[in-house]
Design an enzyme around this catalytic site. Structure first.
Site, PDB file in Angstrom:
ATOM      1  N   TYR A 178      31.703 -35.422   3.152  1.00 21.83           N
ATOM      2  CA  TYR A 178      32.126 -36.735   2.644  1.00 21.83           C
ATOM      3  C   TYR A 178      31.083 -37.280   1.678  1.00 21.83           C
ATOM      4  CZ  TYR A 178      33.809 -41.615   2.958  1.00 21.83           C
ATOM      5  OH  TYR A 178      34.301 -42.866   2.689  1.00 21.83           O
ATOM      6  N   ASP A 197      49.518 -34.978  -3.031  1.00 21.03           N
ATOM      7  CA  ASP A 197      48.096 -34.720  -2.798  1.00 21.03           C
ATOM      8  C   ASP A 197      47.390 -34.749  -4.158  1.00 21.03           C
ATOM      9  OD1 ASP A 197      45.598 -33.715  -2.351  1.00 21.03           O
ATOM     10  OD2 ASP A 197      46.258 -31.861  -1.377  1.00 21.03           O
ATOM     11  N   VAL A 198      46.544 -35.743  -4.371  1.00 20.98           N
ATOM     12  CA  VAL A 198      45.938 -35.908  -5.707  1.00 20.98           C
ATOM     13  C   VAL A 198      44.896 -34.836  -6.032  1.00 20.98           C
ATOM     14  CG1 VAL A 198      46.404 -38.389  -5.813  1.00 20.98           C
ATOM     15  CG2 VAL A 198      44.180 -37.596  -4.943  1.00 20.98           C
ATOM     16  N   SER A 240      41.125 -40.670   0.465  1.00 23.32           N
ATOM     17  CA  SER A 240      40.103 -39.836   1.107  1.00 23.32           C
ATOM     18  C   SER A 240      40.118 -40.105   2.603  1.00 23.32           C
ATOM     19  CB  SER A 240      38.692 -40.171   0.592  1.00 23.32           C
ATOM     20  OG  SER A 240      37.736 -39.380   1.283  1.00 23.32           O
ATOM     21  N   GLY A 251      46.964 -41.281   6.165  1.00 25.41           N
ATOM     22  CA  GLY A 251      47.687 -42.533   5.922  1.00 25.41           C
ATOM     23  C   GLY A 251      48.941 -42.614   6.775  1.00 25.41           C
ATOM     24  N   ALA A 308      36.658 -45.435  -5.363  1.00 24.64           N
ATOM     25  CA  ALA A 308      36.077 -45.927  -4.115  1.00 24.64           C
ATOM     26  C   ALA A 308      34.961 -45.002  -3.681  1.00 24.64           C
ATOM     27  CB  ALA A 308      37.157 -45.993  -3.039  1.00 24.64           C
ATOM     28  N   PHE A 363      44.397 -47.583   5.250  1.00 26.92           N
ATOM     29  CA  PHE A 363      43.951 -48.932   5.608  1.00 26.92           C
ATOM     30  C   PHE A 363      43.667 -49.764   4.350  1.00 26.92           C
ATOM     31  CE2 PHE A 363      39.723 -51.068   6.772  1.00 26.92           C
ATOM     32  CZ  PHE A 363      40.318 -52.284   7.067  1.00 26.92           C
ATOM     33  N   ASP A 389      50.160 -41.058  -1.822  1.00 25.38           N
ATOM     34  CA  ASP A 389      49.450 -40.682  -0.589  1.00 25.38           C
ATOM     35  C   ASP A 389      50.049 -39.373  -0.106  1.00 25.38           C
ATOM     36  OD1 ASP A 389      48.387 -40.752   2.212  1.00 25.38           O
ATOM     37  OD2 ASP A 389      47.838 -42.792   1.657  1.00 25.38           O
ATOM     38  N   ASN A 390      49.236 -38.495   0.499  1.00 22.16           N
ATOM     39  CA  ASN A 390      49.831 -37.279   1.071  1.00 22.16           C
ATOM     40  C   ASN A 390      49.997 -37.415   2.579  1.00 22.16           C
ATOM     41  OD1 ASN A 390      47.238 -37.048   1.962  1.00 22.16           O
ATOM     42  ND2 ASN A 390      46.917 -34.944   1.269  1.00 22.16           N
TER      43      ASN A 390
END
Ligand code: UDP
Length: 327
Positions: A149, A60-61, A79, A40, A118, A15, A35-36
Site C-alpha cells: 500500500y 477495474d481502473v 484502492s 466497495g 488520494a 467509504f 468501482d470494481n
C-alpha cells in the site's frame, strides 16, 4: 443539463468515494462513478442510481479506462485502504495505485481534466517526527506487509508529479489521515469499526500491542470539504488533510466503551508488523492555503457513526465477514 460539470470518481462505492458522490451530486455535477466492487459496496450509492446526473460503471481502473464525453475532474479514490484488505489482496493494491493511477493520469491528459489523487499518511510510514508535515519524507519498510500500500501510494505521488511536470496535467495530491464515519465496513479491520462491532456483539475490544500507539481521527464530512477545497485550489504539492486531535488507541477503546454504554473490557492482541507508533497531521498548509480545518469533534462524529452502525441489520453485525460471504 448540458452545462453541468462532469466528474469521474473511482472507488465510488467505497467509504470515501460514496461520500464524494453525494457531495458532487449536491454541487450539481454529473457524476460518473466507477468501482470494481472488490472492497466497495453498491449499497453505499444505490440511492443515487435513480438520478439522471449519476451513472455507474463496474470497472477495474488497473485496466484501460474509457469514458465518453467531456470530463472536467477526476477523483482517484479506488484502492483497498485497510491493513486487512491490502494483506488479502496485495497485488490488486499495488496495481490500482500504480497502473490505475497511470491510466487515470492518461485519461486526465486526454480529456484536459483536473485530477486529484488520494494519497495517504502511510507515505510517512512509521514516522520519526510528530506531527508529520508534508516535507517529511517518511520511514517506510518497502517489503513489510504494509509495503504494498505504502509504496503504491508513493509511486502514485511520483507519477502524478511527473504528469504535472512533463505533460502539464492539472494535478492535486491529498494525503489522507485516518478518517471515519458512516459507511465504513464493519469488517474492514480498522480500529473504529472493529471496536464498535465488538461492543455491539458484546465482545472484548481487541487492543493491538499495549495501545500506546496514537492516531488522529477525522470525521468524513470534514475530509470531503478539504478534498473539495484542494480540488478547486491551484496547489499542486501534496497536502495533508486530517484532524490533529491525537489519541492513544487504548484511550480510544475506552471512549468507545463509554459511547456504546457497554461494559466490555479491553484485551491485548499482538501488535501487527510495522504498525506506526504515532500519527498526527501537521495541517498548517491546509489552514493557510485552503482556509480549512476540521469542524466536527470526535464526540460528535463518533455519535453519528455509532448510530449508523447500530442501524445496520443484526445479521451484518453478527457476521464479522459478511461482505466476504457475499462475494
Ligand atoms: N487496532 C487495534 N485493534 C483493532 C484494530 C486496530 O488496536 O482491532 C490498532 C492498530 O494496530 C493501529 C490502530 O489501531 O495501531 C489503527 O489501526 P487501523 O487499522 O484503523 O488504521 P492504520 O492507521 O493502522 O492504518
Amino acid at each position: 443539463m448540458e452545462n453541468r460539470k462532469r466528474i469521474l470518481i473511482t472507488g465510488a462505492a467505497g467509504f470515501l468515494g460514496s461520500h464524494l458522490c453525494d457531495r458532487y451530486i449536491k454541487e450539481g455535477f454529473h457524476v460518473i462513478a466507477m468501482d470494481n466492487l472488490i472492497t466497495g459496496d453498491l449499497r453505499n450509492i444505490e440511492h443515487l442510481f435513480p438520478l439522471e446526473n449519476f451513472e455507474f460503471y463496474n470497472h477495474d481502473v488497473s485496466k484501460y479506462v474509457h469514458v465518453s464525453g467531456k470530463l472536467d475532474y477526476i477523483l482517484h479514490f479506488a484502492s483497498p485502504a485497510s491493513p486487512i484488505d491490502y494483506l488479502k489482496i496485495p497485488i490488486q493494491t499495488l496495481k490500482v495505485g500504480s497502473l490505475g493511477t497511470h491510466n487515470l493520469l492518461g485519461l486526465a491528459k486526454d480529456k484536459k481534466a483536473r485530477i486529484l489523487v488520494a494519497s495517504t499518511s502511510e507515505v510517512y510510514g512509521d514516522p520519526n517526527v510528530n506531527p508529520q508535515p508534508e516535507e517529511y519524507w517518511g520511514n517506510v519498510n518497502p517489503v513489510g506487509p504494509r509495503g504494498v500500500y505504502d509504496e503504491a501510494k508513493r509511486f502514485q505521488e511520483a507519477i502524478t508529479m511527473a504528469y504535472h511536470t512533463f505533460h502539464s496535467v492539472e494535478t492535486r495530491i491529498i494525503r489522507i489521515f485516518n478518517t471515519y464515519g458512516p459507511r465504513m465496513r464493519l469488517n474492514d479491520g480498522r480500529v473504529l469499526p472493529a471496536f464498535i462491532g465488538q461492543a455491539l456483539r458484546g465482545e472484548e475490544l481487541t487492543v493491538f500491542g499495549d495501545g500506546s500507539q496514537t492516531r488522529s481521527f477525522c470525521y468524513v464530512d470534514d475530509l470531503v470539504e478539504g478534498i473539495h477545497r484542494l480540488l478547486l485550489s491551484d496547489y499542486v504539492q501534496p497536502m495533508n488533510i486530517g484532524n490533529p486531535d491525537e489519541i492513544t488507541i487504548r484511550q480510544f477503546g475506552e471512549e468507545i466503551i463509554k459511547l456504546t454504554g457497554t461494559n466490555q473490557q479491553l484485551v491485548s492482541k499482538p501488535l501487527p508488523t510495522d504498525d506506526p507508533k504515532q500519527r498526527r497531521p501537521d495541517i498548517t498548509k491546509a489552514r493557510a492555503i485552503l482556509g480549512w480545518e476540521p469542524k466536527v469533534n470526535r464526540a460528535e462524529g463518533l455519535k453519528i457513526t455509532y448510530e449508523y452502525f447500530k442501524s445496520l441489520p443484526d445479521i451484518e453485525i453478527q457476521h464479522k465477514d459478511f461482505a466476504y460471504y457475499n462475494k
